[in-house]
Design an enzyme around this catalytic site. Structure first.
Site, PDB file in Angstrom:
ATOM      1  N   GLY A  99      42.665  39.975  43.326  1.00  4.46           N
ATOM      2  CA  GLY A  99      43.211  38.903  42.496  1.00  4.46           C
ATOM      3  C   GLY A  99      42.291  37.699  42.501  1.00  4.46           C
ATOM      4  O   GLY A  99      41.266  37.660  41.808  1.00  4.46           O
ATOM      5  N   ASN A 135      42.130  41.776  38.938  1.00  6.25           N
ATOM      6  CA  ASN A 135      43.372  41.369  38.266  1.00  6.25           C
ATOM      7  C   ASN A 135      43.308  39.851  38.085  1.00  6.25           C
ATOM      8  O   ASN A 135      43.526  39.104  39.028  1.00  6.25           O
ATOM      9  CB  ASN A 135      44.576  41.771  39.138  1.00  6.25           C
ATOM     10  CG  ASN A 135      45.881  41.265  38.562  1.00  6.25           C
ATOM     11  OD1 ASN A 135      45.945  40.824  37.414  1.00  6.25           O
ATOM     12  ND2 ASN A 135      46.944  41.336  39.363  1.00  6.25           N
ATOM     13  N   TRP A 136      42.976  39.433  36.870  1.00  2.75           N
ATOM     14  CA  TRP A 136      42.794  37.993  36.623  1.00  2.75           C
ATOM     15  C   TRP A 136      44.113  37.229  36.514  1.00  2.75           C
ATOM     16  O   TRP A 136      44.100  36.004  36.450  1.00  2.75           O
ATOM     17  CB  TRP A 136      41.987  37.780  35.339  1.00  2.75           C
ATOM     18  CG  TRP A 136      40.533  38.092  35.463  1.00  2.75           C
ATOM     19  CD1 TRP A 136      39.854  38.539  36.566  1.00  2.75           C
ATOM     20  CD2 TRP A 136      39.561  37.979  34.422  1.00  2.75           C
ATOM     21  NE1 TRP A 136      38.526  38.698  36.270  1.00  2.75           N
ATOM     22  CE2 TRP A 136      38.318  38.363  34.957  1.00  2.75           C
ATOM     23  CE3 TRP A 136      39.620  37.594  33.075  1.00  2.75           C
ATOM     24  CZ2 TRP A 136      37.151  38.368  34.209  1.00  2.75           C
ATOM     25  CZ3 TRP A 136      38.464  37.603  32.333  1.00  2.75           C
ATOM     26  CH2 TRP A 136      37.237  37.991  32.898  1.00  2.75           C
ATOM     27  N   GLY A 152      47.712  36.505  47.637  1.00  2.00           N
ATOM     28  CA  GLY A 152      47.543  35.070  47.438  1.00  2.00           C
ATOM     29  C   GLY A 152      46.400  34.476  48.229  1.00  2.00           C
ATOM     30  O   GLY A 152      46.349  33.273  48.455  1.00  2.00           O
ATOM     31  N   HIS A 160      53.380  45.314  39.236  1.00  2.00           N
ATOM     32  CA  HIS A 160      52.889  44.303  40.180  1.00  2.00           C
ATOM     33  C   HIS A 160      54.099  43.534  40.735  1.00  2.00           C
ATOM     34  O   HIS A 160      55.078  43.300  40.026  1.00  2.00           O
ATOM     35  CB  HIS A 160      51.921  43.346  39.466  1.00  2.00           C
ATOM     36  CG  HIS A 160      51.188  42.462  40.421  1.00  2.00           C
ATOM     37  ND1 HIS A 160      51.777  41.353  40.983  1.00  2.00           N
ATOM     38  CD2 HIS A 160      49.946  42.533  40.946  1.00  2.00           C
ATOM     39  CE1 HIS A 160      50.912  40.782  41.803  1.00  2.00           C
ATOM     40  NE2 HIS A 160      49.798  41.471  41.800  1.00  2.00           N
ATOM     41  N   GLU A 212      50.154  47.005  47.788  1.00  2.00           N
ATOM     42  CA  GLU A 212      49.988  45.556  47.923  1.00  2.00           C
ATOM     43  C   GLU A 212      51.191  44.989  48.670  1.00  2.00           C
ATOM     44  O   GLU A 212      52.216  44.657  48.044  1.00  2.00           O
ATOM     45  CB  GLU A 212      49.907  44.892  46.539  1.00  2.00           C
ATOM     46  CG  GLU A 212      48.757  45.380  45.690  1.00  2.00           C
ATOM     47  CD  GLU A 212      48.349  44.326  44.661  1.00  2.00           C
ATOM     48  OE1 GLU A 212      47.183  43.924  44.686  1.00  2.00           O
ATOM     49  OE2 GLU A 212      49.189  43.896  43.859  1.00  2.00           O
TER      50      GLU A 212
HETATM   51  P1  PGA Z   1      45.015  38.294  45.716  1.00  2.00           P
HETATM   52  O1  PGA Z   1      45.943  39.052  44.623  1.00  2.00           O
HETATM   53  O2  PGA Z   1      43.734  39.072  45.823  1.00  2.00           O
HETATM   54  O3  PGA Z   1      44.844  36.925  45.178  1.00  2.00           O
HETATM   55  O4  PGA Z   1      45.790  38.329  46.994  1.00  2.00           O
HETATM   56  C1  PGA Z   1      46.016  40.438  44.599  1.00  2.00           C
HETATM   57  C2  PGA Z   1      47.019  40.870  43.563  1.00  2.00           C
HETATM   58  O5  PGA Z   1      48.059  40.228  43.410  1.00  2.00           O
HETATM   59  O6  PGA Z   1      46.793  41.879  42.849  1.00  2.00           O
END
Ligand code: PGA
Length: 254
Positions: free
Chosen positions: A234, A13-14, A174, A98, A168
């Site tokens: 992410g 997920n960019w 983050g 999300h 999630e």
């Molecule tokens: P992260 O984000 O891997 O930077 O924690 C994951 C997401 O929000 O899908």
């Protein structure tokens, strides 16, 4: 290695990163690291504006293209929005619900349910995000919170098509605070049990992924758990070598 009848999934997920040139560069590098990886389903979700321009690259690869969001309506006076109809010839998956969309753009479970319906009726696999905020986690009420999200999103959906669900926990997103894999396994196991009680979708083929600060060092701690069927990545998906390592480790070790 755990005994699974299907392969694990990894989704990048960019978010709102990478203009077209940077996206193309990253895709080429990711493919050079991990296009050969077998036994892993690989999906990249760039910003919507890059989906169609990148499509030709994906056609000749083992990766699939996905969207990060879609509007639930087919067309109409929705300034700035993009419908499934506009993307359906280019994508196989779309992330919906999300926590950033829920928190920043006020999306409700009801809207997310409409998005899931729109995707399923166009034969696109929805990747439905659920997860609790920190205060719910601290009160030990995560299971109840997630079950409510699942029920409100899925109880009115009639489908035989595959769905993906990404657990999630909001406090883990983050790249700072990955959730304990044993905790994630417990939540996902309970959520799978609950899903089997939601009548219209109880026989649907589904996978449960984990997302939240996944990187090449911790990915196998998650995917080796019996009920965690993959990861949604992410920050670490913006680094080709790091993301390549994640893909290759899942490919080699389940
Ligand atoms: P992260 O984000 O891997 O930077 O924690 C994951 C997401 O929000 O899908």
């Amino acid at each position: 290695m755990k005994n699974k009848s299907y392969i694990s999934t990894v989704i990048a997920n960019w978010k709102m990163h990478n203009d077209f040139n940077a996206a193309l560069d990253l895709v080429i590098k990711i493919f050079s690291y991990s296009n050969m990886a077998k036994n892993v389903e690989k999906i990249i979700c760039p910003p919507a504006v890059n989906i169609i321009p990148l499509y030709d690259q994906f056609k000749n690869s083992t990766f699939s293209l996905g969207a990060q969001n879609i509007n639930e309506n087919n067309e109409g006076t929705y300034t700035g929005e993009i419908s499934v109809n506009m993307l359906k010839n280019y994508i196989t998956h779309a992330i919906i619900g999300h926590s950033e969309r829920r928190e920043i753009f006020n999306e409700s479970n009801y809207t997310i349910s409409l998005k899931a319906k729109a995707l399923l009726s166009n034969k696109i696999v929805p990747v439905i995000c659920v997860g609790e905020p920190l205060e719910i986690y601290k009160k030990n009420r995560s299971v109840e919170f997630i079950n409510n999200q699942l029920f409100e999103i899925l109880s009115k959906i009639q489908t035989n098509s595959e769905i993906l669900i990404a657990y999630e926990p909001i406090w883990s997103i983050g790249n700072k605070n990955p959730a304990d894999p044993v905790y994630v396994e417990k939540i996902i196991t309970k959520s799978k049990d609950f899903l089997s009680t939601i009548r219209p979708i109880r026989n649907v083929n589904h996978k449960f992924l984990y997302g939240g600060s996944v990187n090449s060092k911790n990915v196998l701690d998650y995917t080796k758990q019996q009920n965690i069927d993959g990861v949604l990545v992410g920050s670490a998906s913006l680094d080709a070598s790091e993301f390549g390592k994640i893909v290759l480790q899942i490919s080699n070790n389940g």
